[in-house]
Scaffold this motif. Structure first.
Motif, PDB file in Angstrom:
ATOM      1  N   GLU A  26       0.954  -1.231   0.047  1.00  0.00           N
ATOM      2  CA  GLU A  26      -0.014  -0.087   0.058  1.00  0.00           C
ATOM      3  C   GLU A  26       0.911   1.210  -0.007  1.00  0.00           C
ATOM      4  N   LEU A  27       0.845   2.000  -1.221  1.00  0.00           N
ATOM      5  CA  LEU A  27       1.789   2.997  -1.410  1.00  0.00           C
ATOM      6  C   LEU A  27       1.417   4.555  -0.692  1.00  0.00           C
ATOM      7  N   GLN A  28       2.388   5.033  -0.305  1.00  0.00           N
ATOM      8  CA  GLN A  28       2.162   6.540   0.165  1.00  0.00           C
ATOM      9  C   GLN A  28       2.402   7.337  -1.354  1.00  0.00           C
ATOM     10  N   SER A  29       1.533   8.431  -1.326  1.00  0.00           N
ATOM     11  CA  SER A  29       1.797   9.267  -2.558  1.00  0.00           C
ATOM     12  C   SER A  29       1.459  10.773  -2.005  1.00  0.00           C
ATOM     13  N   TRP A  30       1.732  11.006  -0.677  1.00  0.00           N
ATOM     14  CA  TRP A  30       1.445  12.121  -0.244  1.00  0.00           C
ATOM     15  C   TRP A  30       2.355  13.379  -0.639  1.00  0.00           C
ATOM     16  N   GLY A  31       1.938  14.443  -1.573  1.00  0.00           N
ATOM     17  CA  GLY A  31       2.868  15.434  -1.741  1.00  0.00           C
ATOM     18  C   GLY A  31       2.399  16.006  -3.288  1.00  0.00           C
ATOM     19  N   TYR A  32       3.270  16.846  -3.988  1.00  0.00           N
ATOM     20  CA  TYR A  32       3.012  17.405  -5.306  1.00  0.00           C
ATOM     21  C   TYR A  32       2.763  16.022  -6.286  1.00  0.00           C
ATOM     22  N   THR A  33       2.358  16.508  -7.295  1.00  0.00           N
ATOM     23  CA  THR A  33       1.766  15.721  -8.469  1.00  0.00           C
ATOM     24  C   THR A  33       3.076  14.922  -8.963  1.00  0.00           C
ATOM     25  N   LEU A  34       4.208  15.275  -8.935  1.00  0.00           N
ATOM     26  CA  LEU A  34       5.391  14.598  -9.447  1.00  0.00           C
ATOM     27  C   LEU A  34       5.718  13.549  -8.478  1.00  0.00           C
ATOM     28  N   ILE A  35       5.549  13.723  -7.417  1.00  0.00           N
ATOM     29  CA  ILE A  35       5.529  12.641  -6.261  1.00  0.00           C
ATOM     30  C   ILE A  35       4.625  11.612  -6.359  1.00  0.00           C
ATOM     31  N   GLN A  36       3.332  12.188  -6.529  1.00  0.00           N
ATOM     32  CA  GLN A  36       2.114  11.260  -6.706  1.00  0.00           C
ATOM     33  C   GLN A  36       2.378  10.368  -7.835  1.00  0.00           C
ATOM     34  N   ALA A  37       2.923  10.969  -9.168  1.00  0.00           N
ATOM     35  CA  ALA A  37       2.811  10.276 -10.396  1.00  0.00           C
ATOM     36  C   ALA A  37       3.833   9.047 -10.258  1.00  0.00           C
ATOM     37  N   ALA A  38       4.930   9.063  -9.609  1.00  0.00           N
ATOM     38  CA  ALA A  38       5.903   8.037  -9.450  1.00  0.00           C
ATOM     39  C   ALA A  38       5.137   6.685  -8.663  1.00  0.00           C
ATOM     40  N   ASN A  39       4.405   7.128  -7.740  1.00  0.00           N
ATOM     41  CA  ASN A  39       3.707   6.131  -6.965  1.00  0.00           C
ATOM     42  C   ASN A  39       2.470   5.566  -7.565  1.00  0.00           C
ATOM     43  N   LEU A  40       1.757   6.361  -8.342  1.00  0.00           N
ATOM     44  CA  LEU A  40       0.989   5.801  -9.292  1.00  0.00           C
ATOM     45  C   LEU A  40       1.346   4.873 -10.221  1.00  0.00           C
ATOM     46  N   HIS A  41       2.205   5.371 -10.966  1.00  0.00           N
ATOM     47  CA  HIS A  41       2.630   4.587 -12.076  1.00  0.00           C
ATOM     48  C   HIS A  41       3.421   3.056 -11.542  1.00  0.00           C
ATOM     49  N   PHE A  42       3.943   3.112 -10.108  1.00  0.00           N
ATOM     50  CA  PHE A  42       4.156   1.928  -9.690  1.00  0.00           C
ATOM     51  C   PHE A  42       3.122   1.098  -8.985  1.00  0.00           C
ATOM     52  N   GLY A  43       2.343   1.683  -8.493  1.00  0.00           N
ATOM     53  CA  GLY A  43       0.997   1.101  -8.121  1.00  0.00           C
ATOM     54  C   GLY A  43       0.197   0.488  -9.382  1.00  0.00           C
ATOM     55  N   LEU A  44       0.211   1.085 -10.455  1.00  0.00           N
ATOM     56  CA  LEU A  44      -0.276   0.542 -11.708  1.00  0.00           C
ATOM     57  C   LEU A  44       0.230  -0.617 -12.088  1.00  0.00           C
ATOM     58  N   ALA A  45       1.609  -0.794 -11.936  1.00  0.00           N
ATOM     59  CA  ALA A  45       2.520  -1.981 -12.301  1.00  0.00           C
ATOM     60  C   ALA A  45       2.616  -2.971 -11.568  1.00  0.00           C
ATOM     61  N   HIS A  46       1.982  -2.935 -10.095  1.00  0.00           N
ATOM     62  CA  HIS A  46       2.010  -4.033  -9.143  1.00  0.00           C
ATOM     63  C   HIS A  46       0.609  -4.427  -8.779  1.00  0.00           C
ATOM     64  N   GLU A  47       0.388  -5.801  -9.018  1.00  0.00           N
ATOM     65  CA  GLU A  47      -1.020  -6.208  -8.943  1.00  0.00           C
ATOM     66  C   GLU A  47      -1.329  -6.309  -7.615  1.00  0.00           C
ATOM     67  N   HIS A  48      -0.528  -6.289  -6.676  1.00  0.00           N
ATOM     68  CA  HIS A  48      -1.035  -6.399  -5.342  1.00  0.00           C
ATOM     69  C   HIS A  48      -1.078  -4.950  -4.635  1.00  0.00           C
ATOM     70  N   SER A  49      -1.017  -3.908  -5.105  1.00  0.00           N
ATOM     71  CA  SER A  49      -1.315  -2.510  -4.618  1.00  0.00           C
ATOM     72  C   SER A  49      -2.659  -2.017  -4.952  1.00  0.00           C
ATOM     73  N   GLY A  50      -3.444  -1.921  -3.784  1.00  0.00           N
ATOM     74  CA  GLY A  50      -4.969  -1.641  -3.992  1.00  0.00           C
ATOM     75  C   GLY A  50      -5.587  -0.360  -4.277  1.00  0.00           C
ATOM     76  N   TYR A  51      -4.704   0.805  -3.463  1.00  0.00           N
ATOM     77  CA  TYR A  51      -5.323   2.021  -3.459  1.00  0.00           C
ATOM     78  C   TYR A  51      -4.147   3.244  -3.860  1.00  0.00           C
ATOM     79  N   PHE A  52      -4.697   4.432  -4.314  1.00  0.00           N
ATOM     80  CA  PHE A  52      -4.048   5.428  -4.623  1.00  0.00           C
ATOM     81  C   PHE A  52      -4.204   6.567  -3.810  1.00  0.00           C
TER      82      PHE A  52
END
Length: 316
Positions: free
Chosen positions: A227-253
């Protein structure tokens, strides 16, 4: 209630000291926080940070984002109304940050659950590593009864014994804060104690995509979600969103609200869609379109170096 917060970064013009023969002289920045409540009581805190070349404003800039949110909402009813606003925007999960006072937090969480518990929305609560073991168990048992998705960071991340014992006492899933134990070998050693129900980290803090892939593989090996953190500016959010989309066991953004402070300097920030999802980026790279004019307008300092002249230059 907090009436005013003042934060200052102090860099006095004094002789600089070095701690070792090969270490450059250190600029010692003192960041001071003054907190005033509505009754006029004043609290003072301070922390040092050390840097070479110039004084460090990183702590102040971090507090610039945090201070306006302390406390973000004033009472339980304000949280009930806030969840109603989030539901109207399409949110299907809400994680709470509150006062980190167990009884007061529970009063709010009960009120929110009573008002919205049947709406099909997932609730999480973040204790910000501020509870003791007894309080964590008290809150955890009630969140379990209310069907919360998880209890996050009830104890300091390093209290692995406490986390292990807490999981034995409560049924609600338990997650760490995810900011302290991040190195792969350390996480592997921690997981031997079975302290958490999921591994949590921010890709940009954990060491980038390569390190994050190793942590995700470790979580997979232990049969745990990420379960990824992505608290912060959009560029920080973007890195975590991409990783979450690539990992099947990550549930929330995780998307911070209010939105606007964290959307500065980009033309295509993330927003929750009516179906509760965030659209996957389609542009190249991270998919973020940066407004460089606005970024430059807010630039504090910068440098550049080239292959011909590797020495950093502040002329950009």
């Amino acid at each position: 209630m907090i009436e005013r917060i003042e934060v200052s970064a102090v860099g006095p013009d004094v002789a600089l000291q070095s701690w070792a023969s090969e270490l450059p002289p250190q600029n010692a920045t003192l960041t001071i926080v003054r907190v005033f409540d509505e009754d006029g009581t004043e609290g003072i805190g301070a922390t040092p940070s050390y840097s070479t070349g110039r004084f460090d404003r990183a702590v102040l800039e971090s507090l610039r984002l945090i201070a306006p949110r302390v406390p973000m909402l004033t009472d339980a009813q304000a949280y009930v109304e806030f969840v109603a606003e989030m539901r109207a925007q399409g949110f299907r999960a809400v994680k709470f940050h509150a006062w980190c006072e167990p009884e007061r937090d529970l009063e709010m969480l009960r009120a929110v659950h009573a008002a919205h518990g049947d709406a099909g929305i997932a609730f999480m609560h973040d204790g910000e590593q501020r509870y003791d073991r007894r309080s964590a168990a008290l809150v955890g048992r009630e969140l379990d009864a209310m069907g919360f998705a998880w209890l996050e960071a009830p104890l300091v991340d390093l209290d692995l014994d406490g986390y292990r014992d807490l999981r034995r006492q409560v049924g609600v899933p338990i997650l760490p804060g995810g900011n302290t134990i991040l190195e792969v070998q350390q996480v592997g050693q921690a997981l031997r104690m079975a302290p958490w129900d999921a591994v949590r980290f921010d890709v940009t803090i954990a060491g980038g995509f390569t390190a994050a892939r190793k942590l995700a593989g470790l979580a997979d090996a232990w049969g745990l979600r990420v379960e990824l953190q992505s608290w912060g500016y959009t560029l920080i959010q973007a890195a975590n969103l991409h990783f979450g989309l690539a990992h099947e066991h990550s549930g929330y953004f995780e998307l911070p609200v209010p939105h606007e402070p964290y959307e500065y300097g980009v033309e295509n920030p993330y927003r929750i869609q009516p179906d509760g999802y965030v659209d996957a980026p389609t542009a190249p790279g991270l998919g973020v379109v940066v407004d460089w004019e606005r970024m430059d307008a807010a630039r504090l300092s910068s440098f550049a170096c080239t292959a011909r002249n590797p020495e950093p230059s502040e002329e950009i």
